[in-house]
Design a protein around this motif. Structure first.
Motif, PDB file in Angstrom:
ATOM      1  N   ASP A 213       0.929  -1.153  -0.036  1.00  0.00           N
ATOM      2  CA  ASP A 213      -0.060  -0.036   0.037  1.00  0.00           C
ATOM      3  C   ASP A 213       0.830   1.252   0.016  1.00  0.00           C
ATOM      4  O   ASP A 213       0.145   2.380   0.011  1.00  0.00           O
ATOM      5  N   GLU A 215       3.325   3.944  -1.734  1.00  0.00           N
ATOM      6  CA  GLU A 215       3.819   4.196  -3.351  1.00  0.00           C
ATOM      7  C   GLU A 215       4.622   5.398  -3.513  1.00  0.00           C
ATOM      8  O   GLU A 215       4.945   5.956  -4.476  1.00  0.00           O
ATOM      9  N   SER A 229       4.710   0.205  -4.680  1.00  0.00           N
ATOM     10  CA  SER A 229       3.437  -0.512  -4.628  1.00  0.00           C
ATOM     11  C   SER A 229       3.608  -1.999  -4.952  1.00  0.00           C
ATOM     12  O   SER A 229       4.299  -2.576  -4.065  1.00  0.00           O
ATOM     13  N   THR A 237      -2.386  -1.044  -3.001  1.00  0.00           N
ATOM     14  CA  THR A 237      -2.807   0.186  -3.783  1.00  0.00           C
ATOM     15  C   THR A 237      -3.859  -0.532  -4.771  1.00  0.00           C
ATOM     16  O   THR A 237      -4.126  -1.628  -5.077  1.00  0.00           O
ATOM     17  N   ASP A 238      -4.975   0.376  -5.276  1.00  0.00           N
ATOM     18  CA  ASP A 238      -5.777  -0.074  -5.952  1.00  0.00           C
ATOM     19  C   ASP A 238      -5.414  -0.206  -7.543  1.00  0.00           C
ATOM     20  O   ASP A 238      -6.215  -0.786  -8.321  1.00  0.00           O
ATOM     21  N   ASN A 259       1.143   2.696 -13.587  1.00  0.00           N
ATOM     22  CA  ASN A 259       0.086   2.096 -12.741  1.00  0.00           C
ATOM     23  C   ASN A 259      -0.738   0.993 -13.563  1.00  0.00           C
ATOM     24  O   ASN A 259      -1.968   0.754 -13.244  1.00  0.00           O
TER      25      ASN A 259
END
Length: 269
Positions: A213, A215, A229, A237-238, A259
């Motif tokens: 989580d 970054e 991440s 993280t999403d 990402n």
């Protein structure tokens, strides 16, 4: 603002320059300067974790890293721990997936890489602690776990010898899976290691995985600790992404996360 002797979180939008200054990203002229060394740091693939699409995660990460290489050459890629998820039977398949990378790559052992040292070294042809020199820059890779999955501090004796060996290199980059500062619930407070690295002014960054989580960038004793991440696993993280690092001709370092398709959190150190 100069490098300070206290622990400080750094905003995702800040810039850290070679002289230790911290400035807003919009004010950094280093972003446009020519790159002399470029690499990717990814971690936490957890190949084999149940109820995750681990094969797809690896496939996406490899394709996107190779796309970065196609756009602008990458000198190397580092996979900073937790390649697999506990079961050593997944090690050959995870290596086959990473062998799809179009540039040289290196790995570190994480707490979920629960493999006998001999098997690990035979698989990757890399020791648990080792160093590589690229263009007058030293890359130091250290294990922070074992077959039991324990959280361990880096091998201070080994790092001391290597930091001394490379004290005249332009830059030193360190890669350890578990964060050696107790910033997070999953970090470990490795005081002896912290005291060691701050003695070497050419240590430009310590790269950590483990904390899915995280970054951003944190600084202790003037040294940036960089998080990337995760590319796999069941939490964090999403998005599942990786960090790009670009060493500029003036020795500034521009870094950002992918990402994994869009560039985010650009900064310079």
């Amino acid at each position: 603002m100069k490098r300070s002797e206290f622990l400080k979180n750094i905003s995702l939008a800040t810039v850290l320059l070679a002289d230790g200054s911290i400035i807003p990203a919009l004010g950094a002229d280093s972003l446009a300067k020519k790159t002399k060394l470029r690499f990717v740091v990814a971690s936490d693939g957890h190949y084999g974790q149940a109820k995750t699409e681990f094969e797809s995660y690896f496939d996406t990460a490899v394709k996107q890293i190779n796309q970065q290489h196609k756009q602008e050459k990458l000198d190397l890629c580092v996979f900073n721990g937790d390649v697999i998820h506990d079961n050593p039977d997944f090690l050959p398949a995870s290596k086959k997936a990473l062998d799809g990378l179009a540039m040289p790559y290196y790995v570190t052992q994480g707490n979920h890489d629960r493999v006998e040292p001999q098997v690990w070294e035979e698989t990757w042809k890399m020791a648990l602690d080792y160093d590589v020199v690229v263009k007058d820059n030293a890359f130091l890779f250290g294990t922070t776990s074992n077959i039991k999955g324990q959280y361990l501090c880096p091998n201070v004796s080994w790092f001391k010898n290597k930091l001394e060996e490379h004290k005249d290199k332009k830059n030193v980059f360190i890669f350890v899976h578990i964060t050696p500062v107790k910033w997070t619930d999953n970090g470990k407070d490795c005081i002896e290691f912290q005291e060691l690295v701050k003695q070497y002014k050419n240590v430009r960054g310590i790269f950590n995985g483990h904390d899915h989580d995280q970054e951003g960038i944190k600084v202790k004793d003037g040294i940036p600790y960089l998080f990337d991440s995760h590319i796999g696993g069941s939490w964090g993280t999403d998005y599942r992404g990786f960090r790009v690092v670009e060493l500029k001709k003036n020795n500034d370092i521009v870094t950002y996360l992918m990402n994994p398709i869009t560039k985010i959190n650009e900064a310079s150190i």
